[in-house]
Design a protein around this motif. Structure first.
Motif, PDB file in Angstrom:
ATOM      1  N   THR A  92       1.861  -9.589  -0.812  1.00  0.00           N
ATOM      2  CA  THR A  92       1.391  -8.219  -0.596  1.00  0.00           C
ATOM      3  C   THR A  92       1.669  -7.629   0.784  1.00  0.00           C
ATOM      4  O   THR A  92       1.648  -6.405   0.935  1.00  0.00           O
ATOM      5  N   GLY A 127      -9.203  -7.686  -3.167  1.00  0.00           N
ATOM      6  CA  GLY A 127     -10.322  -7.287  -2.317  1.00  0.00           C
ATOM      7  C   GLY A 127     -10.999  -6.110  -3.008  1.00  0.00           C
ATOM      8  O   GLY A 127     -11.949  -6.260  -3.769  1.00  0.00           O
ATOM      9  N   HIS A 128     -10.469  -4.912  -2.791  1.00  0.00           N
ATOM     10  CA  HIS A 128     -10.925  -3.740  -3.536  1.00  0.00           C
ATOM     11  C   HIS A 128     -10.223  -3.623  -4.890  1.00  0.00           C
ATOM     12  O   HIS A 128     -10.612  -2.810  -5.717  1.00  0.00           O
ATOM     13  N   GLY A 129      -9.135  -4.340  -5.086  1.00  0.00           N
ATOM     14  CA  GLY A 129      -8.488  -4.381  -6.393  1.00  0.00           C
ATOM     15  C   GLY A 129      -7.380  -3.357  -6.613  1.00  0.00           C
ATOM     16  O   GLY A 129      -7.018  -3.107  -7.760  1.00  0.00           O
ATOM     17  N   THR A 130      -6.824  -2.776  -5.556  1.00  0.00           N
ATOM     18  CA  THR A 130      -5.771  -1.781  -5.809  1.00  0.00           C
ATOM     19  C   THR A 130      -4.537  -2.415  -6.457  1.00  0.00           C
ATOM     20  O   THR A 130      -3.977  -1.851  -7.387  1.00  0.00           O
ATOM     21  N   LYS A 140       0.820  -1.212   0.000  1.00  0.00           N
ATOM     22  CA  LYS A 140       0.000   0.000   0.000  1.00  0.00           C
ATOM     23  C   LYS A 140       0.857   1.266   0.000  1.00  0.00           C
ATOM     24  O   LYS A 140       0.385   2.337  -0.358  1.00  0.00           O
ATOM     25  N   ILE A 184      -8.512  -8.894   2.497  1.00  0.00           N
ATOM     26  CA  ILE A 184      -9.364  -8.976   1.303  1.00  0.00           C
ATOM     27  C   ILE A 184     -10.799  -9.358   1.664  1.00  0.00           C
ATOM     28  O   ILE A 184     -11.564  -9.806   0.817  1.00  0.00           O
ATOM     29  N   THR A 197      -3.310 -12.881   4.537  1.00  0.00           N
ATOM     30  CA  THR A 197      -3.973 -12.408   3.308  1.00  0.00           C
ATOM     31  C   THR A 197      -3.100 -12.700   2.093  1.00  0.00           C
ATOM     32  O   THR A 197      -3.589 -13.114   1.039  1.00  0.00           O
ATOM     33  N   ASN A 212      -3.791  -2.151   6.532  1.00  0.00           N
ATOM     34  CA  ASN A 212      -2.563  -1.699   5.882  1.00  0.00           C
ATOM     35  C   ASN A 212      -2.714  -0.393   5.119  1.00  0.00           C
ATOM     36  O   ASN A 212      -1.765   0.400   5.080  1.00  0.00           O
TER      37      ASN A 212
HETATM   38  C1  LIG Z   1      -4.816  -4.306   0.773  1.00  0.00           C
HETATM   39  C2  LIG Z   1      -4.220  -5.661   0.757  1.00  0.00           C
HETATM   40  C3  LIG Z   1      -4.562  -6.622  -0.203  1.00  0.00           C
HETATM   41  C4  LIG Z   1      -5.625  -6.451  -1.235  1.00  0.00           C
HETATM   42  O1  LIG Z   1      -5.681  -5.247  -1.856  1.00  0.00           O
HETATM   43  P1  LIG Z   1      -7.016  -4.734  -2.503  1.00  0.00           P
HETATM   44  O2  LIG Z   1      -6.718  -3.411  -2.955  1.00  0.00           O
HETATM   45  O3  LIG Z   1      -8.084  -4.692  -1.424  1.00  0.00           O
HETATM   46  O4  LIG Z   1      -7.411  -5.675  -3.576  1.00  0.00           O
HETATM   47  C5  LIG Z   1      -3.906  -7.828  -0.189  1.00  0.00           C
HETATM   48  N1  LIG Z   1      -2.972  -8.112   0.728  1.00  0.00           N
HETATM   49  C6  LIG Z   1      -2.620  -7.230   1.674  1.00  0.00           C
HETATM   50  C7  LIG Z   1      -1.577  -7.620   2.668  1.00  0.00           C
HETATM   51  C8  LIG Z   1      -3.230  -5.979   1.721  1.00  0.00           C
HETATM   52  O5  LIG Z   1      -2.870  -5.101   2.664  1.00  0.00           O
END
Ligand SMILES: *Cc1c(COP(=O)(O)O)cnc(C)c1O
Ligand SMILES: [Zn+2]
Length: 383
Positions: A368, A231-234, A106, A293, A340, A132
């Motif tokens: 991630t 999840g939101h797809g960022t 992020k 997610i 996640t 996050n």
């Molecule tokens: C935010 C996050 C995701 C998923 O990101 P999205 O934008 O919600 O799809 C996956 N893994 C981790 C560790 C995250 O912090």
């Protein structure tokens, strides 16, 4: 190729009414209809200039929507490692995208968004997140000297709210479901600026640098698959935008296939993908270790499904047992990831078993988040 992108060539466009807006305005949604905004910019990628700078997201300056004179808000980001791991006939690499100051990818979005916020002269921002994204926005706001207000559900994990508070953000704990924190943030955003990782189009522009790094680390080779939690797809949309930028710039001639992964207990995108439904299901999410997610109403769902279709990719759900097994497997090899993030390796196994991923292919899994924030919690559940 020209060194600077003329500012007027960057536009903000509404997904709902197609209106075009001036990026000099501090907008986060369409002022006409309240729709989601997307940012379009020229696909400049002057590698000759870029490669002379230190590695990391700021070397791609010309491919980012910042004015040339803007001083970026940085906490020392660097290019994240691409680790080759044994996987039989598959060329498997893990993109360790948690090698960032706050422990998750992020920071890519937050670094670009806070740089833009400084450029726009905004002094106070609002974000809602239980984890996050809130931590990343809080850290980069602190570095930028911007006051952050982070709205979280009262149930948010203590490790993450502590991190947010230590960055001196104002923490607003909102009782009830996650959606209530979003509503409270949007009310506050009427008098402030909504630095949302879901609504704000600049966040995605920062995340697209992950594709540039992969292009660089693979020497211009296009991977067959890139797998990421969604999840939101960022991350997923950031990958799609980054590879599309490279394609338009002529650096690559096709896109890698993108595979999005959800936890089976909260998989609205997977149901919409499988049923071809014109709307998201009304689902009641079950508990999941993949808290990052656990998003039952991803706002940009149409855009996510389009990006997956355009890449000839896939969207799949993994059960809790597979997430736990992948988490344990990699921790036992020295790589502690957030549960996640373990959905990615779990999905890799499924795609292999279904023979969707084939011998000889180059596969990237985006890891991630770091496992440090959730280590205590995971230890409790496994002992
Ligand atoms: C935010 C996050 C995701 C998923 O990101 P999205 O934008 O919600 O799809 C996956 N893994 C981790 C560790 C995250 O912090
Ligand atoms: Zn609109």
């Amino acid at each position: 190729m020209s060194k600077h992108i003329p500012r007027q060539t960057i536009i903000l466009q509404c997904q709902a009414c197609n209106a075009i807006h001036d990026p000099a305005q501090p907008l986060w949604a369409c002022p006409n209809c309240g729709g989601l905004l997307d940012l379009h910019m020229p696909a400049a990628f002057p590698w000759e200039i870029m490669q002379s700078r230190p590695p990391g997201l700021w070397r791609y300056r010309e491919a980012l929507p910042l004015a040339p004179e803007t001083a970026v808000v940085s906490l020392g980001e660097t290019i994240t490692p691409l680790l080759a791991v044994p996987a039989g006939p598959i060329d498997l690499r893990l993109k360790l995208d948690f090698f960032f100051p706050t422990g998750s990818f992020k920071d890519r979005g937050a670094a670009l968004l806070l740089s833009k916020i400084k450029e726009l002269g905004v002094r106070e921002i609002v974000e809602d997140s239980s984890g996050n994204a809130g931590a990343a926005i809080a850290a980069y706001a602190a570095a930028a000297g911007v006051q952050a207000n982070i709205f979280v559900p009262a149930s948010a994990s203590a490790a993450k709210t502590a991190q947010i508070q230590l960055y001196r953000a104002r923490l607003h704990q909102i009782p009830g479901p996650r959606i209530k924190a979003t509503k409270a943030a949007q009310i506050a955003a009427q008098r402030s600026y909504y630095a949302s990782h879901v609504w704000n189009p600049y966040f995605f522009q920062g995340v697209k640098t992950v594709a540039f790094e992969l292009w660089e680390q693979l020497d211009g080779q296009i991977p067959d698959w890139v797998i990421t939690p969604v999840g939101h797809g960022t991350m997923l949309l950031g990958l799609a935008k980054g590879f599309e930028h490279l394609r338009q710039a002529g650096a690559i001639d096709r896109l890698p296939r993108l595979a999005g992964v959800q936890a089976a207990s909260c998989a609205p995108l997977v149901s919409a993908y499988q049923t071809g439904s014109a709307r998201l299901p009304d689902l009641v999410p079950g508990p999941t270790q993949a808290e990052g997610i656990a998003i039952s109403q991803p706002l940009r769902w149409r855009q996510i499904l389009q990006a997956i279709a355009a890449s000839h990719g896939d969207l799949l759900a993994v059960p809790e047992a597979a997430i736990a097994a992948a988490h344990r497997h990699w921790a036992g090899r020295g790589l502690l990831m957030e549960p996640t993030a373990a959905t990615g390796p779990a999905a890799f196994q499924t795609l292999l078993e279904r023979q969707i991923i084939k011998p000889g292919q180059v596969v990237i899994i985006i890891i991630t988040g770091s496992g440090l924030k959730s280590a205590a919690k995971m230890q409790k559940t496994t002992t």
